[in-house]
Design a protein around this motif. Structure first.
Motif, PDB file in Angstrom:
ATOM      1  N   ASN A 179      -3.563   7.900  -6.260  1.00 23.06           N
ATOM      2  CA  ASN A 179      -3.695   8.780  -7.422  1.00 23.06           C
ATOM      3  C   ASN A 179      -2.681   9.909  -7.298  1.00 23.06           C
ATOM      4  O   ASN A 179      -1.833   9.902  -6.409  1.00 23.06           O
ATOM      5  N   CYS A 180      -2.782  10.871  -8.195  1.00 28.33           N
ATOM      6  CA  CYS A 180      -1.895  12.029  -8.166  1.00 28.33           C
ATOM      7  C   CYS A 180      -2.762  13.260  -7.935  1.00 28.33           C
ATOM      8  O   CYS A 180      -3.565  13.622  -8.793  1.00 28.33           O
ATOM      9  N   PRO A 217       0.579   8.787 -10.275  1.00 27.40           N
ATOM     10  CA  PRO A 217      -0.304   8.962 -11.439  1.00 27.40           C
ATOM     11  C   PRO A 217      -0.581   7.630 -12.134  1.00 27.40           C
ATOM     12  O   PRO A 217       0.223   6.696 -12.066  1.00 27.40           O
TER      13      PRO A 217
END
Length: 334
Positions: free
Chosen positions: A157-158, A237
């Motif tokens: 994920n970011c 992302p």
């Protein structure tokens, strides 16, 4: 009626504010009395924002308060050992964020002291509390996919700006001890075994300072010649998180389930196509706190015990050693 358990928060953290304060208060026997922060201004503002009656910069204020029965520790990783040991020696039950400590010896000391003092120790590994992962384990135990072959874990994920801080800039942070350790615990929960060896390579500098890992690819070998692949990242992302588990008869596909939120889906894929498996979602943190309070009241164990925390740390440190040496590392059981 169950006697209320009075809590202190050790650490004015985002995870406590977003998830754990609600989780504790959702239980009839959970009352938050005070919050500890080394920063007096932050502690005062945090207490006011979250309706907590008191705040303190002195850990002894909590340790010497006979009303406080349990502590939730979500301070920076390097403080866990000192705070958990102090709380246990003061007779407080301890629910601690992962990792329990930064070294295996220190984590084992926490488990030992909690046993000696007769207090409950839980490690707050939230992912094993997900309805998706609970159902996944049930499917595996029922033999839904036949003999296990391969597992793939996607947990990229970011990292949000609001929670990056020390995770990206401090030697006590980094992806492995903050995120991948959750994947490790989830695998142990699902498969019911420990890896025999691990190998990993990491990335650094995309979101972190140079030298602090913010991306990872890892391979683990479990008993039965089962291979597990993990992709983790702080800097990707829009990546879907999930777990794919392959057997010789079918596959289990879990999507969007590497989350703090009660979300995700599960399906069985075989020769007839893909069939969804019904789930009833629940709040992961409320589930964790309910299990912890049950253990305090002599009913079962925490969702993840102190021993689970030690085991996940042992494997995480083996991954870090593999990154350091460039070698496959054997995982030595306790």
């Amino acid at each position: 009626m169950t006697t209320p358990v009075k809590w202190a928060l050790i650490g004015a953290s985002n995870v406590a504010q977003e998830w754990m304060i609600d989780a504790i208060r959702s239980q009839q026997e959970g009352i938050i009395c005070t919050v500890f922060s080394q920063n007096a201004e932050r502690g005062k503002a945090y207490a006011q924002a979250n309706g907590i009656p008191r705040n303190t910069t002195l850990l002894d204020d909590i340790l010497q308060d006979s009303e406080i029965q349990a502590v939730y520790i979500s301070s920076r990783n390097e403080f866990h050992k000192e705070q958990a040991l102090a709380a246990a020696r003061a007779g407080k039950h301890v629910l601690c964020e992962k990792p329990l400590a930064l070294s295996l010896d220190d984590a084992e000391d926490i488990v030992r002291v909690c046993h000696e003092r007769g207090v409950v120790l839980g490690t707050n590994h939230h992912l094993r509390c997900s309805a998706v992962h609970i159902a996944l384990r049930e499917q595996l135990r029922a033999g839904a996919i036949g003999n296990l072959n391969t597992v793939r874990v996607f947990h990229a994920n970011c990292l949000a700006k609001s929670v990056d801080g020390w995770r990206l800039n401090d030697a006590g942070g980094g992806l492995i001890l903050d995120s991948t350790i959750h994947d490790i615990d989830t695998l142990r929960f699902l498969l019911g075994t420990e890896p025999l060896s691990v190998f990993a390579m990491t990335q650094s500098g995309r979101k972190s300072v140079s030298g602090i890992e913010d991306g990872l690819m890892a391979v683990m070998r479990f008993p039965g010649d089962v291979l597990v692949q993990i992709h983790g990242s702080y800097a990707v992302p829009y990546a879907p998180g999930g777990i794919e588990i392959y057997g010789d008869k079918a596959a289990l596909i879990a999507r969007d389930c590497m989350s703090q939120k009660p979300v995700g889906s599960l399906a069985l894929r075989n020769a007839e196509g893909e069939q969804p498996i019904s789930l009833t979602h629940h709040n992961l943190y409320r589930y964790s706190v309910a299990r912890f309070l049950g253990a305090i009241n002599g009913k079962g164990t925490p969702a993840a015990t102190g021993e689970d925390g030690v085991a996940s740390l042992r494997i995480a440190l083996a991954l870090k050693e593999s990154v350091r040496t460039g070698q496959e590392i054997k995982v030595i059981p306790s």
